[in-house]
Design a protein around this motif. Structure first.
Motif, PDB file in Angstrom:
ATOM      1  N   LEU A 332       0.893  -1.219  -0.053  1.00 56.94           N
ATOM      2  CA  LEU A 332      -0.153   0.133  -0.062  1.00 56.94           C
ATOM      3  C   LEU A 332       0.838   1.162  -0.076  1.00 56.94           C
ATOM      4  CD1 LEU A 332      -2.856  -0.511   2.461  1.00 56.94           C
ATOM      5  CD2 LEU A 332      -2.820  -0.675  -0.107  1.00 56.94           C
ATOM      6  N   GLY A 333       1.785   1.222   0.749  1.00 51.91           N
ATOM      7  CA  GLY A 333       2.890   2.367   0.846  1.00 51.91           C
ATOM      8  C   GLY A 333       3.395   2.562  -0.379  1.00 51.91           C
ATOM      9  N   ARG A 334       3.878   1.584  -1.033  1.00 52.14           N
ATOM     10  CA  ARG A 334       4.613   1.686  -2.395  1.00 52.14           C
ATOM     11  C   ARG A 334       3.671   2.144  -3.331  1.00 52.14           C
ATOM     12  NH1 ARG A 334       6.324  -3.573  -1.114  1.00 52.14           N
ATOM     13  NH2 ARG A 334       5.003  -4.405  -2.847  1.00 52.14           N
ATOM     14  N   ALA A 335       2.476   1.503  -3.429  1.00 51.21           N
ATOM     15  CA  ALA A 335       1.719   2.126  -4.704  1.00 51.21           C
ATOM     16  C   ALA A 335       1.352   3.378  -4.411  1.00 51.21           C
ATOM     17  CB  ALA A 335       0.625   1.108  -4.876  1.00 51.21           C
ATOM     18  N   THR A 336       1.115   3.905  -3.221  1.00 57.23           N
ATOM     19  CA  THR A 336       0.509   5.166  -2.993  1.00 57.23           C
ATOM     20  C   THR A 336       1.628   6.265  -3.413  1.00 57.23           C
ATOM     21  OG1 THR A 336      -0.857   4.391  -1.372  1.00 57.23           O
ATOM     22  CG2 THR A 336      -0.390   6.749  -1.123  1.00 57.23           C
ATOM     23  N   ILE A 337       2.793   6.065  -2.958  1.00 58.92           N
ATOM     24  CA  ILE A 337       4.089   6.782  -3.260  1.00 58.92           C
ATOM     25  C   ILE A 337       4.223   6.957  -4.748  1.00 58.92           C
ATOM     26  CG2 ILE A 337       6.433   7.259  -3.151  1.00 58.92           C
ATOM     27  CD1 ILE A 337       6.157   6.000  -0.144  1.00 58.92           C
ATOM     28  N   TRP A 338       4.342   5.724  -5.431  1.00 55.81           N
ATOM     29  CA  TRP A 338       4.208   5.747  -6.937  1.00 55.81           C
ATOM     30  C   TRP A 338       3.241   6.868  -7.599  1.00 55.81           C
ATOM     31  CZ3 TRP A 338       4.931  -0.147  -7.130  1.00 55.81           C
ATOM     32  CH2 TRP A 338       6.293  -0.614  -6.742  1.00 55.81           C
ATOM     33  N   ASN A 339       1.951   6.436  -7.129  1.00 57.97           N
ATOM     34  CA  ASN A 339       0.953   7.249  -7.921  1.00 57.97           C
ATOM     35  C   ASN A 339       0.792   8.814  -7.585  1.00 57.97           C
ATOM     36  OD1 ASN A 339       0.125   4.994  -9.654  1.00 57.97           O
ATOM     37  ND2 ASN A 339      -1.047   3.997  -7.895  1.00 57.97           N
ATOM     38  N   GLN A 340       1.330   8.979  -6.264  1.00 62.75           N
ATOM     39  CA  GLN A 340       1.260  10.371  -5.988  1.00 62.75           C
ATOM     40  C   GLN A 340       2.411  11.108  -6.396  1.00 62.75           C
ATOM     41  OE1 GLN A 340       0.921  10.254  -1.528  1.00 62.75           O
ATOM     42  NE2 GLN A 340      -1.476  10.102  -1.816  1.00 62.75           N
ATOM     43  N   THR A 341       3.674  10.792  -6.751  1.00 58.64           N
ATOM     44  CA  THR A 341       4.599  11.324  -6.955  1.00 58.64           C
ATOM     45  C   THR A 341       5.356  11.437  -8.470  1.00 58.64           C
ATOM     46  OG1 THR A 341       6.215   9.677  -6.409  1.00 58.64           O
ATOM     47  CG2 THR A 341       5.568  11.185  -4.600  1.00 58.64           C
ATOM     48  N   ILE A 342       4.982  10.403  -9.194  1.00 60.71           N
ATOM     49  CA  ILE A 342       5.421  10.152 -10.542  1.00 60.71           C
ATOM     50  C   ILE A 342       4.800  11.112 -11.727  1.00 60.71           C
ATOM     51  CG2 ILE A 342       6.173   8.655 -12.424  1.00 60.71           C
ATOM     52  CD1 ILE A 342       6.392   6.714 -10.002  1.00 60.71           C
ATOM     53  N   PRO A 343       5.442  11.991 -12.423  1.00 56.03           N
ATOM     54  CA  PRO A 343       4.913  12.674 -13.589  1.00 56.03           C
ATOM     55  C   PRO A 343       4.040  11.714 -14.507  1.00 56.03           C
ATOM     56  CG  PRO A 343       7.145  13.292 -13.093  1.00 56.03           C
ATOM     57  CD  PRO A 343       6.911  12.142 -12.228  1.00 56.03           C
ATOM     58  N   GLU A 344       2.941  12.429 -15.030  1.00 52.43           N
ATOM     59  CA  GLU A 344       2.272  11.380 -16.228  1.00 52.43           C
ATOM     60  C   GLU A 344       3.050  10.896 -17.188  1.00 52.43           C
ATOM     61  OE1 GLU A 344      -0.594   9.403 -18.262  1.00 52.43           O
ATOM     62  OE2 GLU A 344      -0.441  10.044 -15.957  1.00 52.43           O
ATOM     63  N   GLU A 345       3.937  12.022 -17.952  1.00 58.82           N
ATOM     64  CA  GLU A 345       4.435  11.534 -18.983  1.00 58.82           C
ATOM     65  C   GLU A 345       5.809  10.412 -18.538  1.00 58.82           C
ATOM     66  OE1 GLU A 345       6.506  15.287 -16.888  1.00 58.82           O
ATOM     67  OE2 GLU A 345       4.676  14.614 -17.453  1.00 58.82           O
ATOM     68  N   LEU A 346       6.030  10.016 -17.199  1.00 55.81           N
ATOM     69  CA  LEU A 346       6.941   9.214 -17.234  1.00 55.81           C
ATOM     70  C   LEU A 346       6.270   7.857 -16.327  1.00 55.81           C
ATOM     71  CD1 LEU A 346       9.997  11.318 -15.531  1.00 55.81           C
ATOM     72  CD2 LEU A 346       9.961  10.199 -17.620  1.00 55.81           C
ATOM     73  N   ARG A 347       5.012   8.058 -16.073  1.00 55.30           N
ATOM     74  CA  ARG A 347       4.245   6.932 -15.347  1.00 55.30           C
ATOM     75  C   ARG A 347       4.329   5.661 -16.031  1.00 55.30           C
ATOM     76  NH1 ARG A 347       1.886   4.513 -11.851  1.00 55.30           N
ATOM     77  NH2 ARG A 347       4.162   4.669 -11.317  1.00 55.30           N
ATOM     78  N   GLY A 348       4.635   5.592 -17.256  1.00 55.81           N
ATOM     79  CA  GLY A 348       4.788   4.261 -17.929  1.00 55.81           C
ATOM     80  C   GLY A 348       6.173   3.465 -17.607  1.00 55.81           C
TER      81      GLY A 348
END
Length: 433
Positions: A332-348
């Motif tokens: 839960l911690g990992r997924a939240t941090i990833w989705n809250q901080t990574i820009p859309e253009e680099l998300r993939g």
């Protein structure tokens, strides 16, 4: 008062209510997880049946590793460049074809061993392609403030499949044979493909670049420059490499004279995760998600070590359940941090790196567990890995302190991502008449 407390514990259903695509992916994932677990249990059991060798079972991890690394990174770059819905749909269809190969092989008078490894490598490659598209979809279809709730619901979906799949798979293999297990897997993928066709298109941004090594390197540089992200990857890799012994469960069941409980051993971790998931409402109010990552991984390691020291099957199952709860909290911690901080253009591309962090670890962990079990015994493979997991997590916490101090309300990347998402959601100005 009791009703209020219960509502704070129950899962937060906000993503379910706010996003149609989230609901579709929830159902698609539930079907896929359930049927995939049928094959995930049947495949190592069939290898064990054909070879009676822990090294041969552990070799599955080695066979799966290279395709996962290569296609996971490429899949991340591809997810930033083409329609993510199309990627999910085509890879799901490919997984269905591989399930059909397993079914045909199992129907032969003398099933062959090598196709099992070929299919394992193929599944690894297609999963590497698919997971970045799936993971990066979440940041697009779910509101920013609902990321933890979405992660909890996704984990809950996974746990339901992880509990029902192994338990039923053990019974299906025991009483109906491998063809029945692989046939159910194939049917599940057909249903999943139908659900995927109903997803809305998810095209890339207009200025998206074609997949390239330079683009993959750009994503890697971004991850390396962010200590919080680097910490999430490193902690998960360490926990899975040192303490992922699932591949040797059949041998532990033999030592405990509890072959009947093999399916329960595979699903016990999901039971612990399910209990945490069903009481996860409080996690939506937590802002220090890095603490989830570290504490959950440490609990996982301690519980796996205790599994190796236990001689009673019920104590073993309880330890595995605790391990599952710790793993979910960390996830839960990992997924939240990833989705809250990574820009859309680099998300993939970052999702491709995420696939490596939570998939390569288990593959290497299978190799480590099978090798240690072959050299020193099954039990030592459990307790030694658990202790090394705890030591590695402690060392990483000291080395990367920003992971422990992460706060969703103050972290610069989280605030930047929130602002970008709010701006994208603003309605376009109406042209003057």
């Amino acid at each position: 008062m009791s009703a209020t407390r219960s509502s704070r514990l129950l899962p937060d259903l906000s993503p379910w209510r706010s996003s149609r695509d989230f609901r579709l992916l929830f159902f698609q994932g539930a079907v896929t997880f359930f049927t995939s677990f049928m094959a995930m249990i049947a495949l190592p059991l069939q290898i064990k049946h054909l070879t009676d060798s822990p090294l041969a079972v552990g070799a599955m991890g080695a066979v799966e590793l290279v395709p996962l690394v290569v296609f996971g990174l490429y899949g991340g770059a591809l997810a930033d460049a083409i329609d993510r819905r199309r990627m999910i749909l085509l890879s799901e269809a490919g997984l269905g074809v591989l399930a059909l190969v397993l079914l045909v092989n199992s129907l032969l008078p003398n099933p062959l061993l090598w196709p099992l490894y070929v299919v394992a490598a193929g599944v690894s490659a297609l999963s590497g392609l698919q997971r970045p598209a799936l993971d990066s979809m979440m940041a697009r279809i779910v509101p920013h403030e609902q990321m933890t709730a979405a992660a909890a619901l996704n984990a809950l979906r996974y746990q339901i499949g992880a509990i029902a799949g192994p338990a039923i798979a053990g019974l299906v293999v025991a009483y109906a044979g491998y063809p029945a297990a692989y046939g159910i897997t194939f049917a599940g993928f057909l249903l999943s493909v139908l659900l995927c066709t109903r997803l809305a298109p998810a095209p890339p941004s207009p200025d998206a670049e074609r997949p390239s090594l330079r683009g993959i390197a750009e994503g890697a540089r971004y991850a390396w420059s962010r200590p919080v992200l680097l910490g999430t990857y490193a902690v998960d890799l360490a926990a899975m490499f040192f303490a992922f012994p699932n591949t040797i469960f059949p041998f532990l069941a033999d030592e405990l004279d509890a072959v009947w409980a093999l399916g329960l051993m595979y699903s016990a971790g999901a039971v612990g995760s399910l209990v945490l998931g069903m009481t996860s409402g409080w996690t939506s109010r937590v802002r220090r998600h890095g603490l989830f990552v570290v504490f959950g991984a440490a609990v996982w390691g301690v519980a796996i070590a205790a599994t190796g020291w236990s001689t009673n099957i019920w104590v073993v199952l309880a330890c595995l359940a605790v391990a599952g709860a710790g793993d979910m909290l960390s996830g839960l911690g990992r997924a939240t941090i990833w989705n809250q901080t990574i820009p859309e253009e680099l998300r993939g591309r970052l999702a491709g790196i995420e696939v490596l962090s939570y998939s390569v670890g288990p593959q290497l962990g299978q190799v480590r567990a099978g090798t240690v079990a072959g050299w020193t015994g099954t039990r030592s493979a459990f307790w030694s890995g658990g202790l090394m997991c705890v030591a590695a997590v402690a060392a990483l916490s000291v080395t990367l302190p920003k992971l422990l101090t992460y706060d969703a309300d103050t972290d610069e990347d989280a605030l930047r991502r929130r602002a970008a998402k709010e701006k994208a959601a603003e309605p376009l100005p109406t042209p003057a008449s």
